[in-house]
Design a protein around this motif. Structure first.
Motif, mmCIF file in Angstrom:
data_model
loop_
_atom_site.group_PDB
_atom_site.id
_atom_site.type_symbol
_atom_site.label_atom_id
_atom_site.label_comp_id
_atom_site.label_asym_id
_atom_site.label_seq_id
_atom_site.Cartn_x
_atom_site.Cartn_y
_atom_site.Cartn_z
ATOM 1 N N LYS A 63 0.830 -1.193 0.000
ATOM 2 C CA LYS A 63 0.000 0.000 0.000
ATOM 3 C C LYS A 63 0.876 1.258 0.000
ATOM 4 O O LYS A 63 0.702 2.161 -0.821
ATOM 5 C CB LYS A 63 -0.865 -0.022 1.254
ATOM 6 C CG LYS A 63 -2.159 0.753 1.139
ATOM 7 C CD LYS A 63 -2.996 0.380 2.345
ATOM 8 C CE LYS A 63 -4.303 1.118 2.401
ATOM 9 N NZ LYS A 63 -5.043 0.740 3.619
ATOM 10 N N SER A 76 -4.121 9.149 -2.937
ATOM 11 C CA SER A 76 -3.977 9.328 -1.483
ATOM 12 C C SER A 76 -5.276 9.779 -0.840
ATOM 13 O O SER A 76 -5.333 9.983 0.368
ATOM 14 C CB SER A 76 -2.852 10.321 -1.198
ATOM 15 O OG SER A 76 -3.158 11.530 -1.852
ATOM 16 N N GLN A 103 -6.866 8.300 2.627
ATOM 17 C CA GLN A 103 -5.918 7.538 3.438
ATOM 18 C C GLN A 103 -5.548 8.345 4.678
ATOM 19 O O GLN A 103 -5.527 9.569 4.629
ATOM 20 C CB GLN A 103 -4.642 7.251 2.621
ATOM 21 C CG GLN A 103 -4.886 6.451 1.361
ATOM 22 C CD GLN A 103 -5.345 5.035 1.654
ATOM 23 O OE1 GLN A 103 -5.208 4.539 2.773
ATOM 24 N NE2 GLN A 103 -5.945 4.396 0.652
ATOM 25 N N LEU A 153 1.271 4.056 -2.844
ATOM 26 C CA LEU A 153 1.041 5.476 -2.559
ATOM 27 C C LEU A 153 2.240 6.309 -2.992
ATOM 28 O O LEU A 153 2.108 7.363 -3.618
ATOM 29 C CB LEU A 153 0.785 5.676 -1.061
ATOM 30 C CG LEU A 153 -0.636 5.376 -0.578
ATOM 31 C CD1 LEU A 153 -0.675 5.412 0.932
ATOM 32 C CD2 LEU A 153 -1.616 6.377 -1.175
ATOM 33 N N LEU A 171 -0.226 7.598 7.266
ATOM 34 C CA LEU A 171 0.186 6.709 6.182
ATOM 35 C C LEU A 171 0.757 7.510 5.019
ATOM 36 O O LEU A 171 1.788 7.147 4.430
ATOM 37 C CB LEU A 171 -1.024 5.895 5.713
ATOM 38 C CG LEU A 171 -0.689 4.683 4.841
ATOM 39 C CD1 LEU A 171 0.091 3.667 5.641
ATOM 40 C CD2 LEU A 171 -1.936 4.092 4.253
#
Lengths: 462, 288, 426
Positions: free
Chosen positions: A98, A109, A112, A102, A116
């Motif tokens: 993940k 994005s 999220q 990204l 993160l």
């Protein structure tokens, strides 16, 4: 700079180095009275400069590409904030994927968590830095190399020897790839197998009588332990291989004897390549033939005689595998039979032995070590054969010695356990590597032993 | 009577083929005592071809019972080919064709009703290089009796093996290790093993194709002694490249030259006063 | 001597039995060869008899009316309209027109099943190329569904297989046949398309491209490396335990089961280096490691066959060992090496098991364009099709096998030709 562009740049710099080096050697040689005053030809000075310029930076480039990602991943995952820290290895991999997506911008994005995104940003940042450092390092190394190659050029510099030394090491590296491959195989199966044996004891695996890996993935449910007793697989493998050898050994051996001892030139020139066609047919074709032609045929034939033959019977797979192995045995046996010196045959014939007596009592005993080695190689091939059994043998692990029933083999289980989307670290997939370890060990021992015998045998008659 | 017809026939044949006249002068007629009474084997007008190439031209000669006949000549003269045609070992060579008659006790061995198995049991052969089978010493000797079914019991077989090894003068050396591989013996012992193997089936004739060429002088001397002993019971034809050996072991000597039999005479005569000038040239070392 | 006579009698007695056993032995040899050859024959006859039909497909002639209203489009230039247009409506209306007597939803649904699902898409492509057809009617041969295809072919062969058809459908086909509106035509899909769930639409072009890309990579890597290793071992390596060890490794790798290489590829390339699954790069790398031993062994044999006198002559002129190798040994050994490379490639082309391990077994419709596009290869495609339940795939599988075998045949024949043509006898 992008890695592939960097690679091209290094090659271009190398070419430049070649011309500079060559030019300088010519420039040095001319006042001395021509290139015969140089130790080596100008091209070697050029090549030397090229190697100095391009080789170190290319090595760095390759190493960097290999270790770049693991190192960055390690740094990123090591600095994860506590709220993101993954619990299991599966989660770890998922999270890593993940973050990586990204960072690449493949995943949007949107939506999220901020923490993160921050981690992903730091990963993207690290990647940019890594790329810049790599570019700078390569350029610096190439420049130093270019200068050094240029600086070293002198009439008494042994450029040819220097180039040849590097070449020899490159060739050696290629030859060593065989060792790396073996080491790679050993490590990849051993490493995963050790992990597997942590959850399933070695002896339970090797001597266990029950094989049902399917239950293992439901960790929170009843029967989560699964059973990984591989004996039914070993027995199934041996059963099918035995059927195969039962077909291939007599037919392969007798055809080799006939072709080597009896047949005229014409028969030999046509029959031998015709038999060898069987060796060139891909195994997937044999698998198709076994599953769609031979197995139904045997089943119907059995029904006519009141026998119940499974449509995935060991007999069908074994028969077809035997056909596949015929040319293997016949060409190996042919080699060793023709290697038996003619004087042996003469000695026997001069005693009044018939041709077949000579073959059976003198030629075959003399060729026996080679034939045995050939059969061992054939067995190793039979137990490692995959496609025929995947397509024509069954999946259910049944402990039986009846070739009319359906059995499964080591290779079939490796394929079924590893195809499809499985988590890589579940005991189920790891079991495949443990089976691979068994397969590799057994075939390796058979091969080493057989090749040793063959070598001994060749020396005997040389 | 028979001798006379054969001789005239040979003379006639040679006249009727003038082409050969041009190739080797005088050589087409064999001189000396080719024929004998009551021969064990007799060859008449034997021609041997390898494909299109002729290796042996019109050879006619007798081999008497219990004599040792030596065949000498420069390399490539066809003496080995001729020897191999006496028990049809040439059958194993592709494209080899034999014409003429080879009689064993008056029967043509090339007759189509004759079984080579029986022939080779009666006419044994020992080869240039010792070729023991990769089996034990015992099994090497027992091979012949076993395939031919000569021994009715194990005791019989033991007797045959012991007897053959004794006749070959090898018994004392190997009796302690009968069940070790025959390939472990020395070269000379191996060759005597091969001779023992050949006599185990009690052949009537033994053909020897340069049996000592791969051996050292001591082993050679041992084999030569053996040949002399064997000549009491067997008829022996020996091809050799060594004139001294021929002189030592044989009663009669045949000289071959370019596929033709030039001269056959008692050994002493061949080496002291050869009839033919080619023979003389050879034994005096002018060629070969 | 009496002993000898006794022996002779014994030998004579044994002759009959022994000549019988000789004949028997000879017979065993003949039978063994006959069985082997029969197996070759059975294999090929079986494959060809099953697969030859796949090179033809059943087509049905219908009148297609390119009706803009039916499609729901106003202009052919608008890509988004084309995407959303109801192309299947064209074939459906064409079928309804042909069989105007059919009514009722159930019957109609069966009627629509006469033609392949993909015919609407074919019509779209056709219309885009020929925009003037919009609003016109055209008589066109359209691809039939696989069940219809199977039935029609079996019916033509005199053994109709109608288990998957309704009575009505059988009647319609009969009707079409009498009108001459159904026929077998060259199956272009087989060689020009990628995989599909619909047997009649499925082709092997994608797999062939995948094989080609994988093999290109394999050849580019394994040939230079293999030749370099062979040169080192034959020309430079001194005979010591290390080179012995390399040799043992090479000989063993040549006999290691191919599936083990798949495990290696999975563990090292995919799980450690994170090379994506299912792409020709991994396939090429794994096959490189697998074919390398073959190439090294044959290249060494080729180098060995160059007589030492040539090397001595060059060395005697003062050439360095590299110059000897580059100028003399390599050019002379090249034909043998190429032969070895072709044999290695043929082996790689037929290999299936290791590629299953590294995910080249996925269902992939698109034709791969590069080394990093997901792809499958021909033998794996055969494996996938052989596993498919549709009866029509049996025919397709056999046809794909025929294509694979002809590639292998060409490669092997060219290897033999190369050897005969270029190899010198010393």
């Amino acid at each position: 700079m992008d890695s592939s562009n960097l690679f091209l740049l290094m090659l271009a710099l190398g070419a430049v180095a070649f011309y500079i080096g060559r030019g300088r050697s010519l420039a040095i040689a001319t006042p001395l009275g021509g290139i015969r005053h140089l130790h080596s030809l100008p091209n070697y000075y050029g090549l030397n400069a090229l190697l100095w310029c391009a080789l170190p930076s290319l090595i760095i480039l390759v190493l960097w590409l290999i270790f770049d990602e693991p190192v960055i991943n390690g740094i990123v995952m090591g600095s994860l904030p506590a709220d993101l820290a993954p619990l299991t290895t599966a989660d770890y991999n998922l999270l890593l994927n993940k973050i990586s997506n990204l960072a690449d911008g493949i995943m949007s994005s949107k939506g999220q968590p901020a923490s993160l995104i921050a981690v992903a940003d730091s990963m993207a940042g690290l990647r940019v830095i890594s790329q810049w450092v790599l570019t700078a390092l390569c350029l610096i190394l190439a420049t130093i190399g270019l200068y050094w190659g240029w600086y070293k050029i002198a009439p008494d510099f042994r450029a040819r020897q220097s180039v040849e030394k590097v070449m020899e090491n490159l060739l050696l590296g290629c030859a060593c790839l065989a060792i790396f491959t073996t080491v790679g195989i050993v490590f990849s199966v051993l490493f995963e197998s050790i992990q597997f044996f942590r959850s399933v004891p070695f002896f339970d695996f090797v001597f266990g009588l029950d094989w049902s890996p399917q239950t293992a993935i439901r960790e929170d449910q009843v029967g989560s332990s699964g059973s990984f007793g591989a004996v039914p697989l070993f027995v199934g493998t041996l059963l099918i291989s035995a059927v195969a050898m039962f077909v291939a050994v007599p037919i392969g051996l007798m055809s080799a004897i006939y072709l080597a001892e009896y047949s005229g030139k014409t028969v030999r020139t046509y029959a031998k390549p015709a038999l060898e066609v069987l060796a060139g047919v891909p195994t997937v074709v044999y698998g198709f033939f076994a599953a769609l032609t031979v197995a139904p045929f045997l089943r119907d034939l059995g029904a006519d005689f009141g026998l119940t033959i499974s449509s995935e019977s060991a007999l069908a797979a074994g028969l077809v595998m035997g056909v596949m192995i015929i040319p293997f045995i016949s060409s190996l046996a042919d080699d060793v039979i023709t290697a038996v010196p003619q004087s042996m045959r003469d000695g026997s014939l001069a005693m009044g032995a018939t041709h077949s007596e000579t073959v059976r009592r003198v030629v075959i005993p003399a060729a026996l070590p080679g034939i045995v080695a050939g059969i061992m190689l054939a067995i190793s091939r039979a137990i490692g054969e995959t496609m025929i059994v995947v397509m024509a043998a069954g999946l259910a692990a049944k402990l039986t010695a009846n070739p009319l029933e359906s059995v499964t083999t080591v290779t079939v289980q490796i394929v079924t356990l590893l195809t499809g989307d499985q988590e890589f670290d579940s005991p189920k997939t790891l079991a495949a590597f443990a089976l691979g370890l068994m397969l590799f060990t057994v075939t390796l021992l058979l091969n080493i032993f057989a090749l040793h015998i063959v070598k001994k045998y060749r020396e005997q008659y040389e | 009577m028979k001798e006379a017809t054969a001789a005239t026939k040979t003379a006639k044949d040679s006249k009727s083929s003038p082409k050969q006249n041009l190739e080797v002068d005088q050589a087409q007629v064999t001189v000396g005592n080719r024929f004998c009474e009551n021969p064990k084997m007799s060859m008449r007008d034997v021609n041997v071809f390898y494909g299109d190439k002729q290796a042996i031209y019109d050879v006619s000669v007798d081999i008497a019972k219990n004599e040792v006949i030596a065949m000498i000549g420069p390399s490539g003269c066809g003496k080995s080919t001729f020897l191999r045609s006496l028990n049809r070992m040439n059958d194993t060579v592709d494209g080899c064709k034999v014409e003429g008659e080879v009689l064993l006790d008056g029967d043509n061995i090339y007759h189509k009703n004759l079984d080579v198995v029986e022939l080779r049991a009666r006419v044994g052969m020992v080869f240039q290089k010792p070729n023991p089978f990769p089996k034990s010493i015992f099994e090497n000797i027992a091979y012949g009796p076993k395939i031919h079914g000569l021994a009715d019991s194990r005791v019989d077989l033991d007797e045959i093996v012991e007897g053959s090894l004794k006749k070959a003068g090898l018994w004392e050396e190997v009796k302690e290790r009968l069940h070790q591989p025959g390939t472990g013996l020395s070269g000379g012992q191996q060759q005597r093993l091969c001779i023992a193997r050949a006599i185990a089936v009690s052949p009537e004739v033994i053909l020897m194709d340069e049996p000592c060429s791969a051996l050292d002088p001591i082993a050679t001397a041992r084999i030569e002694e053996l040949i002399e002993e064997l000549s009491q019971n067997f008829t022996i034809a020996i091809v050799t490249h060594s004139m001294q050996q021929a002189a030592r072991v044989s009663n009669r000597t045949a000289y071959f030259h370019l596929g033709k039999l030039i001269e056959v005479n008692p050994t002493e005569q061949v080496f002291t006063m050869p009839e033919h000038q080619l023979t003389e040239a050879y034994i005096t070392g002018r060629f070969g | 001597m009496s002993n000898s006579m006794d022996n002779l009698q014994k030998i004579k007695n044994s002759l009959k039995r022994r000549s019988r056993s000789e004949t028997r032995f000879r017979l065993y040899g003949r039978v063994a060869i006959a069985i082997g050859l029969a197996a070759v024959l059975a294999l090929f006859v079986d494959i060809v008899s099953k697969g030859h039909g796949a090179f033809k497909a059943t087509y049905i002639q219908v009148d297609v009316h390119y009706d803009a209203d039916l499609l729901g489009i106003t202009s052919l230039a608008d890509e988004s309209q084309l995407m959303q247009a109801n192309w299947d409506a064209l074939t459906k209306s064409a079928l309804r027109n042909k069989f105007s007597e059919v009514s009722g939803r159930r019957d109609k649904r069966q009627l629509y099943k006469l033609l392949s699902n993909g015919t609407g898409f074919d019509l779209k492509e056709h219309l885009v190329v020929n925009p003037l057809l919009l609003g016109e009617t055209e008589s066109k041969w359209l691809l039939a569904d696989d069940d219809i295809d199977t039935y029609y072919k079996s019916w033509l062969d005199g053994e109709p297989y109608d288990a998957r058809l309704s009575k009505k459908q059988v009647e319609w086909i009969d009707q079409l046949h009498q009108q001459g509106h159904i026929r077998l035509q060259l199956n272009t899909n087989l060689l020009t398309r990628g995989d599909s769930r619909e047997p009649e639409q499925a082709g092997i072009y994608g797999a062939v491209m995948g094989s080609l890309l994988t093999l290109m990579l394999t050849l580019m890597l394994s040939f230079p490396i293999g030749v370099a290793a062979a040169i080192y071992l034959e020309e430079f390596a001194s005979k010591n335990r290390f080179t012995d060890f390399i040799e043992v490794n090479i000989n063993n790798l040549a006999a290691v089961p191919s599936i083990i290489f798949g495990l290696l590829g999975l563990a090292v390339f995919i799980n450690f280096f994170h090379v994506p699954r299912s792409v020709p790069i991994v396939g090429g790398l794994v096959l490189t490691l697998m074919t390398l031993p073959t190439i090294i062994i044959t290249s060494r044999a080729a180098i060995k066959s160059v007589p030492p006198s040539i090397r001595e002559a060059a060395l005697g002129m003062g050439a360095s060992r590299y110059q000897v190798v580059l100028h003399h040994v390599l050019p002379l050994a090249l034909p043998g090496m190429l032969t070895g490379a072709i044999i290695g490639m043929a082996q790689a082309l037929g290999e299936t098991a290791p590629l299953l391990m590294i995910g080249m077994v996925a269902f992939i419709v698109d034709i791969p364009q590069g080394f990093t596009d997901p792809a499958t290869v021909l033998p794996v495609q055969i494996f996938l099709w052989a596993d498919s339940p549709e009866r029509a795939f049996i025919e397709k599988t056999s046809a794909a096998i025929m294509v694979l075998l002809s590639f292998l045949l060409i490669m092997n024949i060219s290897a033999v030709w190369l050897r005969k043509r270029l190899e010198r006898r010393w």
